[in-house]
Design a protein around this motif. Structure first.
Motif, PDB file in Angstrom:
ATOM      1  N   MET A   1      19.752  33.448  30.203  1.00  0.00           N
ATOM      2  CA  MET A   1      21.126  33.250  29.742  1.00  0.00           C
ATOM      3  C   MET A   1      21.144  32.227  28.609  1.00  0.00           C
ATOM      4  O   MET A   1      20.461  31.217  28.660  1.00  0.00           O
ATOM      5  CB  MET A   1      21.992  32.751  30.909  1.00  0.00           C
ATOM      6  N   THR A   2      21.945  32.527  27.576  1.00  0.00           N
ATOM      7  CA  THR A   2      22.025  31.647  26.420  1.00  0.00           C
ATOM      8  C   THR A   2      22.727  30.349  26.764  1.00  0.00           C
ATOM      9  O   THR A   2      23.775  30.337  27.399  1.00  0.00           O
ATOM     10  CB  THR A   2      22.795  32.341  25.289  1.00  0.00           C
ATOM     11  N   GLU A   3      22.123  29.241  26.376  1.00  0.00           N
ATOM     12  CA  GLU A   3      22.746  27.946  26.606  1.00  0.00           C
ATOM     13  C   GLU A   3      23.821  27.700  25.554  1.00  0.00           C
ATOM     14  O   GLU A   3      23.597  27.876  24.363  1.00  0.00           O
ATOM     15  CB  GLU A   3      21.681  26.840  26.526  1.00  0.00           C
ATOM     16  N   ALA A   4      24.996  27.300  26.019  1.00  0.00           N
ATOM     17  CA  ALA A   4      26.091  27.020  25.101  1.00  0.00           C
ATOM     18  C   ALA A   4      25.918  25.633  24.503  1.00  0.00           C
ATOM     19  O   ALA A   4      25.597  24.676  25.202  1.00  0.00           O
ATOM     20  CB  ALA A   4      27.424  27.119  25.837  1.00  0.00           C
ATOM     21  N   ALA A   5      26.097  25.524  23.185  1.00  0.00           N
ATOM     22  CA  ALA A   5      26.043  24.220  22.529  1.00  0.00           C
ATOM     23  C   ALA A   5      27.308  23.437  22.855  1.00  0.00           C
ATOM     24  O   ALA A   5      28.291  23.988  23.361  1.00  0.00           O
ATOM     25  CB  ALA A   5      25.895  24.419  21.021  1.00  0.00           C
ATOM     26  N   GLU A   6      27.284  22.159  22.550  1.00  0.00           N
ATOM     27  CA  GLU A   6      28.438  21.316  22.866  1.00  0.00           C
ATOM     28  C   GLU A   6      29.535  21.512  21.831  1.00  0.00           C
ATOM     29  O   GLU A   6      29.303  21.474  20.623  1.00  0.00           O
ATOM     30  CB  GLU A   6      28.008  19.846  22.892  1.00  0.00           C
ATOM     31  N   LEU A   7      30.741  21.717  22.306  1.00  0.00           N
ATOM     32  CA  LEU A   7      31.898  21.885  21.436  1.00  0.00           C
ATOM     33  C   LEU A   7      32.380  20.522  20.959  1.00  0.00           C
ATOM     34  O   LEU A   7      32.673  19.646  21.770  1.00  0.00           O
ATOM     35  CB  LEU A   7      33.017  22.595  22.191  1.00  0.00           C
ATOM     36  N   PRO A   8      32.483  20.317  19.647  1.00  0.00           N
ATOM     37  CA  PRO A   8      32.965  19.025  19.148  1.00  0.00           C
ATOM     38  C   PRO A   8      34.457  18.861  19.398  1.00  0.00           C
ATOM     39  O   PRO A   8      35.168  19.846  19.620  1.00  0.00           O
ATOM     40  CB  PRO A   8      32.664  19.104  17.649  1.00  0.00           C
ATOM     41  N   PRO A   9      34.961  17.629  19.352  1.00  0.00           N
ATOM     42  CA  PRO A   9      36.406  17.411  19.517  1.00  0.00           C
ATOM     43  C   PRO A   9      37.181  18.120  18.419  1.00  0.00           C
ATOM     44  O   PRO A   9      36.680  18.311  17.301  1.00  0.00           O
ATOM     45  CB  PRO A   9      36.547  15.885  19.399  1.00  0.00           C
ATOM     46  N   ALA A  10      38.401  18.477  18.723  1.00  0.00           N
ATOM     47  CA  ALA A  10      39.243  19.143  17.737  1.00  0.00           C
ATOM     48  C   ALA A  10      39.603  18.175  16.614  1.00  0.00           C
ATOM     49  O   ALA A  10      39.929  17.020  16.869  1.00  0.00           O
ATOM     50  CB  ALA A  10      40.514  19.660  18.395  1.00  0.00           C
ATOM     51  N   PRO A  11      39.542  18.624  15.366  1.00  0.00           N
ATOM     52  CA  PRO A  11      39.930  17.762  14.247  1.00  0.00           C
ATOM     53  C   PRO A  11      41.446  17.556  14.221  1.00  0.00           C
ATOM     54  O   PRO A  11      42.207  18.322  14.831  1.00  0.00           O
ATOM     55  CB  PRO A  11      39.453  18.545  13.025  1.00  0.00           C
ATOM     56  N   ASP A  12      41.881  16.558  13.491  1.00  0.00           N
ATOM     57  CA  ASP A  12      43.319  16.268  13.396  1.00  0.00           C
ATOM     58  C   ASP A  12      44.093  17.453  12.840  1.00  0.00           C
ATOM     59  O   ASP A  12      45.246  17.687  13.215  1.00  0.00           O
ATOM     60  CB  ASP A  12      43.547  15.038  12.510  1.00  0.00           C
ATOM     61  N   GLU A  13      43.464  18.205  11.933  1.00  0.00           N
ATOM     62  CA  GLU A  13      44.143  19.352  11.337  1.00  0.00           C
ATOM     63  C   GLU A  13      44.537  20.382  12.387  1.00  0.00           C
ATOM     64  O   GLU A  13      45.546  21.079  12.227  1.00  0.00           O
ATOM     65  CB  GLU A  13      43.232  20.014  10.297  1.00  0.00           C
ATOM     66  N   ALA A  14      43.755  20.481  13.469  1.00  0.00           N
ATOM     67  CA  ALA A  14      44.071  21.454  14.509  1.00  0.00           C
ATOM     68  C   ALA A  14      45.390  21.115  15.200  1.00  0.00           C
ATOM     69  O   ALA A  14      46.181  22.005  15.535  1.00  0.00           O
ATOM     70  CB  ALA A  14      42.934  21.519  15.528  1.00  0.00           C
ATOM     71  N   ARG A  15      45.636  19.829  15.408  1.00  0.00           N
ATOM     72  CA  ARG A  15      46.904  19.421  16.024  1.00  0.00           C
ATOM     73  C   ARG A  15      48.077  19.786  15.132  1.00  0.00           C
ATOM     74  O   ARG A  15      49.144  20.204  15.606  1.00  0.00           O
ATOM     75  CB  ARG A  15      46.898  17.911  16.294  1.00  0.00           C
ATOM     76  N   THR A  16      47.881  19.636  13.833  1.00  0.00           N
ATOM     77  CA  THR A  16      48.938  19.973  12.881  1.00  0.00           C
ATOM     78  C   THR A  16      49.202  21.465  12.857  1.00  0.00           C
ATOM     79  O   THR A  16      50.355  21.911  12.915  1.00  0.00           O
ATOM     80  CB  THR A  16      48.548  19.495  11.468  1.00  0.00           C
ATOM     81  N   VAL A  17      48.143  22.254  12.790  1.00  0.00           N
ATOM     82  CA  VAL A  17      48.279  23.704  12.655  1.00  0.00           C
ATOM     83  C   VAL A  17      48.825  24.343  13.924  1.00  0.00           C
ATOM     84  O   VAL A  17      49.741  25.169  13.868  1.00  0.00           O
ATOM     85  CB  VAL A  17      46.926  24.337  12.271  1.00  0.00           C
ATOM     86  N   PHE A  18      48.279  23.973  15.071  1.00  0.00           N
ATOM     87  CA  PHE A  18      48.655  24.648  16.315  1.00  0.00           C
ATOM     88  C   PHE A  18      49.877  24.032  16.986  1.00  0.00           C
ATOM     89  O   PHE A  18      50.488  24.662  17.855  1.00  0.00           O
ATOM     90  CB  PHE A  18      47.461  24.678  17.277  1.00  0.00           C
ATOM     91  N   GLY A  19      50.235  22.803  16.617  1.00  0.00           N
ATOM     92  CA  GLY A  19      51.460  22.199  17.116  1.00  0.00           C
ATOM     93  C   GLY A  19      51.539  22.175  18.633  1.00  0.00           C
ATOM     94  O   GLY A  19      50.615  21.724  19.316  1.00  0.00           O
ATOM     95  N   GLU A  20      52.629  22.705  19.173  1.00  0.00           N
ATOM     96  CA  GLU A  20      52.840  22.680  20.620  1.00  0.00           C
ATOM     97  C   GLU A  20      51.829  23.536  21.374  1.00  0.00           C
ATOM     98  O   GLU A  20      51.659  23.396  22.589  1.00  0.00           O
ATOM     99  CB  GLU A  20      54.258  23.134  20.956  1.00  0.00           C
ATOM    100  N   PHE A  21      51.157  24.417  20.656  1.00  0.00           N
ATOM    101  CA  PHE A  21      50.149  25.274  21.291  1.00  0.00           C
ATOM    102  C   PHE A  21      48.735  24.729  21.115  1.00  0.00           C
ATOM    103  O   PHE A  21      47.763  25.448  21.339  1.00  0.00           O
ATOM    104  CB  PHE A  21      50.251  26.700  20.738  1.00  0.00           C
TER     105      PHE A  21
END
Length: 238
Positions: A1-21
């Motif tokens: 089974m493929t090992e999943a790499a570590e997901l980095p924290p979401a950048p600030d831009e993601a909070r702006t783009v996705f808003g309440e979601f």
């Protein structure tokens, strides 16, 4: 089974783009980094750049999608760009069209987990759903096929005056030039290259916009091609 790499924290831009979601976007990123990698839907090397290269790159497509329209995401795969678009645009009614069962299973799980009531998952190829899927205002696609082939699948799904929005790379202009004959047969009346995502993604996301007129010829063209393929398969079985 493929090992999943570590997901980095979401950048600030993601909070702006996705808003309440934004929480749903984080959950989707986690699903891609874990189940998506384990099921072979996304490469493990893509996990460190999931936010910038995939989620945000797809979400900014919303800048050129009209309000309140129907959308079909052709060859949706792991849900890109359909799922990010759905998260930032709850006003849209989106169909995720994907032929492979393992992918549609994943997409259905994501839709249910994220509570995306305005999203429907359909298993099938574009040419197979002609006549059963209602024509849509907008077709979206990302990394599915060269423009001439992609248009042959996507344009027949459009309503009159509809448009296909394809996320492409640096070769967008060359693809348009090479696809002019195929686009003409499909009833395309206008093509353009757009740059979206200013102050969000770097480099900007490149979108090829393909518009059809009042009487798109795509359905007739695709139906002819589908019949020819059926005849060819029947002959091979003899």
């Amino acid at each position: 089974m493929t090992e999943a790499a570590e997901l980095p924290p979401a950048p600030d831009e993601a909070r702006t783009v996705f808003g309440e979601f934004f929480p749903e976007a984080v959950r989707y990123a986690e699903l891609l980094a874990d189940a998506g990698v384990k099921r072979g839907l996304i490469g493990p090397r893509e996990v460190p750049r999931l936010w910038e290269r995939h989620l945000l790159n797809c979400a900014v497509l919303s800048e050129v999608v009209p309000e309140g329209v129907t959308v079909c995401d052709v060859g949706s795969g792991a849900g890109l760009p359909g799922i990010p678009l759905a998260l930032v645009r709850p006003d849209l009614k989106i169909t995720l069209l994907e032929p492979l069962l393992r992918r549609t299973n994943f997409l259905q799980e994501v839709v249910e987990l994220l509570g995306l009531d305005h999203v429907t998952v359909v298993r099938g190829r574009a040419e197979e759903v002609l006549g059963t899927l209602q024509p849509v205002h907008v077709v979206t696609a990302r990394a599915v096929a060269p423009l001439d082939r992609l248009a042959g699948w996507g344009v027949p799904l459009l309503r009159p005056y509809g448009e296909m929005l394809a996320l492409k790379g640096d070769t967008a202009e060359e693809e348009i030039k090479g696809a002019r004959a195929a686009l003409s047969k499909l009833g395309v009346v206008e093509t353009s290259v757009l740059q979206v995502g200013e102050d969000i993604v770097d480099p900007l996301a490149t979108v090829v916009r393909v518009k059809v007129g009042e009487s798109p010829g795509g359905v007739r063209f695709a139906t002819k091609r589908a019949k020819a393929a059926q005849v060819g398969r029947a002959r091979r079985r003899r």
